[in-house]
Design a protein around this motif. Structure first.
Motif, PDB file in Angstrom:
ATOM      1  N   HIS A   1      -8.061   5.030  -7.151  1.00 21.70           N
ATOM      2  CA  HIS A   1      -5.977   5.618  -7.108  1.00 21.70           C
ATOM      3  C   HIS A   1      -6.010   4.857  -7.868  1.00 21.70           C
ATOM      4  O   HIS A   1      -6.065   3.583  -8.339  1.00 21.70           O
ATOM      5  CB  HIS A   1      -6.267   5.413  -5.844  1.00 21.70           C
ATOM      6  CG  HIS A   1      -6.726   5.683  -4.374  1.00 21.70           C
ATOM      7  ND1 HIS A   1      -6.951   7.385  -4.303  1.00 21.70           N
ATOM      8  CD2 HIS A   1      -8.174   5.265  -4.040  1.00 21.70           C
ATOM      9  CE1 HIS A   1      -7.522   7.351  -3.249  1.00 21.70           C
ATOM     10  NE2 HIS A   1      -8.806   6.724  -3.046  1.00 21.70           N
TER      11      HIS A   1
ATOM     12  N   ASP B   1       0.209   8.154  -4.682  1.00 21.30           N
ATOM     13  CA  ASP B   1      -1.039   8.347  -4.756  1.00 21.30           C
ATOM     14  C   ASP B   1      -1.293   9.124  -6.333  1.00 21.30           C
ATOM     15  O   ASP B   1      -1.363  10.699  -5.586  1.00 21.30           O
ATOM     16  CB  ASP B   1      -2.004   8.001  -4.160  1.00 21.30           C
ATOM     17  CG  ASP B   1      -3.466   8.203  -4.441  1.00 21.30           C
ATOM     18  OD1 ASP B   1      -3.821   7.692  -5.996  1.00 21.30           O
ATOM     19  OD2 ASP B   1      -4.197   8.847  -3.770  1.00 21.30           O
TER      20      ASP B   1
ATOM     21  N   LEU C   1      -6.153   6.659   2.183  1.00 27.07           N
ATOM     22  CA  LEU C   1      -7.206   6.510   1.143  1.00 27.07           C
ATOM     23  C   LEU C   1      -7.506   7.191   1.267  1.00 27.07           C
ATOM     24  O   LEU C   1      -9.009   6.970   1.185  1.00 27.07           O
ATOM     25  CB  LEU C   1      -6.686   5.422  -0.460  1.00 27.07           C
ATOM     26  CG  LEU C   1      -5.167   5.145  -0.081  1.00 27.07           C
ATOM     27  CD1 LEU C   1      -5.325   3.819  -0.778  1.00 27.07           C
ATOM     28  CD2 LEU C   1      -4.028   5.691  -0.850  1.00 27.07           C
TER      29      LEU C   1
END
Length: 537
Positions: A345, A318, A340
């Motif tokens: 992202h 990421d 996340l």
């Protein structure tokens, strides 16, 4: 004394005859060769004979001696020269094969013949110049040895008959022997060619001999000046397999060392190319729009330019933050993460390359992580009587149908009525005593985990007053100047009123007190003289 054969051949019988006079003599005659006794015989009519084959080659002095008997005296003959002749021989040597192959057996056969046609016996020594090769014993005039010890090149071989009994020793004429090697030709093939980096390549050498036989021995393989390994020939061919060839061009050769009479040979150089296979990688996420704290699966697919199936590892990230890695199986692999954070992202997959496959990086994939929207509502009774506790029920629904978790705060304007924890999307709050009138009750869901907070629409709840009975008790007529006290009590169904009670004289308030347990007292030092109309409210 006389001999039957002067001279005599070695090994043939010779008869010696002695005569003693007078012929009437009796007894024994002994024959001697110098000091050695040859034998004896018994007289008959004055004579006797001795036959022998035991005399060695050369000149012998034979004497016959009568030993005397029956009144006859001893006597000895004059010596007789007896010659025993030796036999000349001829030695021959035959070598087979000639020429011969290095390391392979060669047979040396000797033949010894006698000039008189007899068959010699004894030993023959065979040599290569001054180097002995071995010996053999004659049988029927011949014998042989076999040797594989002859070195490469020319040799002069001889057979030496040692002689035996009456046969003279002899030497054969030298026989020239040439020891050579069988010429060979070595060829090399590599497969596959071109090959892929880090994948096995089989290098096979074939060694052919000019005489059609199968060469044996060892073949060494090299890449330029770098050795790759060696192997032993089997039926003229053998192979090695290597994965050590680096990227680029190579020149491969095979060198046959020679063995067992086979000459050395080197293959022609074989050009070999080691290449890599290009790859592409695609990244997909599911779901692509996800909620905070909820799992997202990232799947990488790696394809090779030649249609084969890549192997190795893919790292997923990421931005600059690693999310994990996975190992390809049939060209694909995936990881699942719930880490996340809220927001946008940029996800990528990086294939590290392996087994000849080039590394590759996927195009970035955008991933939006949001919170699940919620709707909060509060409900309860529309009205309640003052002094009662009111239950309110809060419900929180979600945009994705899941069950919200967390806490809810219920308030009446700026006044907090209480909090509760959601269970199956619902929870209850019971208020304390709230004042008479209309109240705008609001529930505030604080959010949590994957859920966005929300505030309910106001729920209007009305608190109605409770009917009360006020009782005023006083002394009746009083005397001016004396103190007066009035007791007031306020009662209501199911509750104990509180608050302030005012004492009126007509319409004018003349005092007040605060209820305690529904009662209070007002004391006056005196009341003005006259009539008073007193009420409490």
């Amino acid at each position: 004394m006389c001999s039957s054969d002067l001279p005599a051949a070695y090994g043939t019988p010779v008869t010696f005859t002695a005569s003693v006079l007078p012929a009437t003599a009796i007894g024994t005659v002994t024959f001697s060769d110098g000091v050695a006794t040859v034998g004896s015989c018994t007289l008959s009519a004055g004579t006797c004979s001795l036959t022998t084959s035991a005399l060695s080659a050369g000149l012998h002095s034979i004497v016959a001696t009568y030993l005397g008997a029956g009144g006859f005296g001893t006597s000895a003959s004059a010596s007789l020269s007896q010659s025993i002749l030796t036999i000349e021989t001829a030695t021959g040597l035959a070598v087979s094969p000639n020429p011969s192959i290095l390391g392979r057996p060669v047979t040396l056969a000797a033949t010894v013949t006698a000039v008189d046609g007899s068959t010699p016996t004894g030993t023959v020594a065979l040599s290569d110049g001054t180097v002995g090769l071995g010996s053999c014993s004659l049988s029927a005039g011949t014998c042989s040895i076999a040797t594989s010890a002859l070195a490469l090149g020319s040799h002069s071989l001889t057979a030496r008959y040692q002689g035996a009994a009456a046969w003279l020793a002899g030497v054969s004429a030298p026989t020239s022997q040439l020891v050579t090697t069988v010429a060979t030709a070595t060829s090399l093939v590599s497969s596959p060619n071109p090959s892929v980096l880090d994948r096995p390549v089989t290098i096979t050498a074939s060694v052919a001999a000019t005489d059609g036989t199968a060469a044996a021995g060892t073949v060494a393989f090299s890449d330029g000046t770098v050795g790759l390994g060696s192997c032993s020939l089997s039926t003229g061919t053998y192979s090695i397999t290597t994965s050590a060839l680096v990227l680029g061009s190579h020149t491969l050769t095979a060198r046959y060392a020679g063995s067992g009479g086979f000459g050395t040979s080197v293959s022609s150089p074989v050009a070999h190319e080691v290449i890599t296979i290009g790859t592409t990688i695609l990244l997909a996420t599911s779901p692509n729009r996800s909620f905070a704290g909820r799992p997202v699966t990232l799947t990488a697919n790696v394809a090779a330019s030649d249609g084969s199936t890549p192997v190795g590892t893919v790292a997923l990230s990421d931005g600059m933050i690693g999310l994990g890695s996975c190992s390809l199986s049939t060209g694909t692999c995936s990881i699942t993460t719930s880490g996340l954070s809220l927001g946008s992202h940029t996800l990528t997959a990086r294939y590290a390359g392996s087994g000849g496959y080039l590394a590759s990086v996927s195009d970035p994939v955008g991933q939006l992580v949001t919170l699940v929207t919620t709707t909060t509502s509060v409900s309860g009774p529309a009205t309640s009587a003052y002094g009662t506790r009111v239950p309110f029920t809060v419900s929180v629904s979600t945009g994705d149908g899941s069950l919200a978790t967390g806490s809810v705060a219920v308030s009446d304007g700026s006044i907090a009525l209480g909090t509760c924890t959601l269970s199956a999307g619902r929870c209850d709050v019971t208020s304390g005593i709230i004042g008479v009138g209309d109240h705008a009750i609001v529930a505030t869901y604080l959010g949590g985990g994957s859920f966005l907070g929300s505030v309910s629409a106001p729920f209007v709840h009305t608190v109605t007053p409770v009917a009360t009975v006020t009782t005023l008790i006083g002394p009746g007529p009083t005397i001016y100047g004396r103190p007066v006290s009035y007791d007031i009590s306020v009662t209501a169904p199911s509750t104990t009123p509180s608050g302030v009670v005012t004492l009126f004289d007509g319409t004018a308030g003349i005092g007040g007190c605060t209820l305690f347990l529904g009662a209070c007292r007002i004391d006056f030092p005196t009341l003005p003289a006259g009539f008073h109309s007193l009420t409490a409210a």
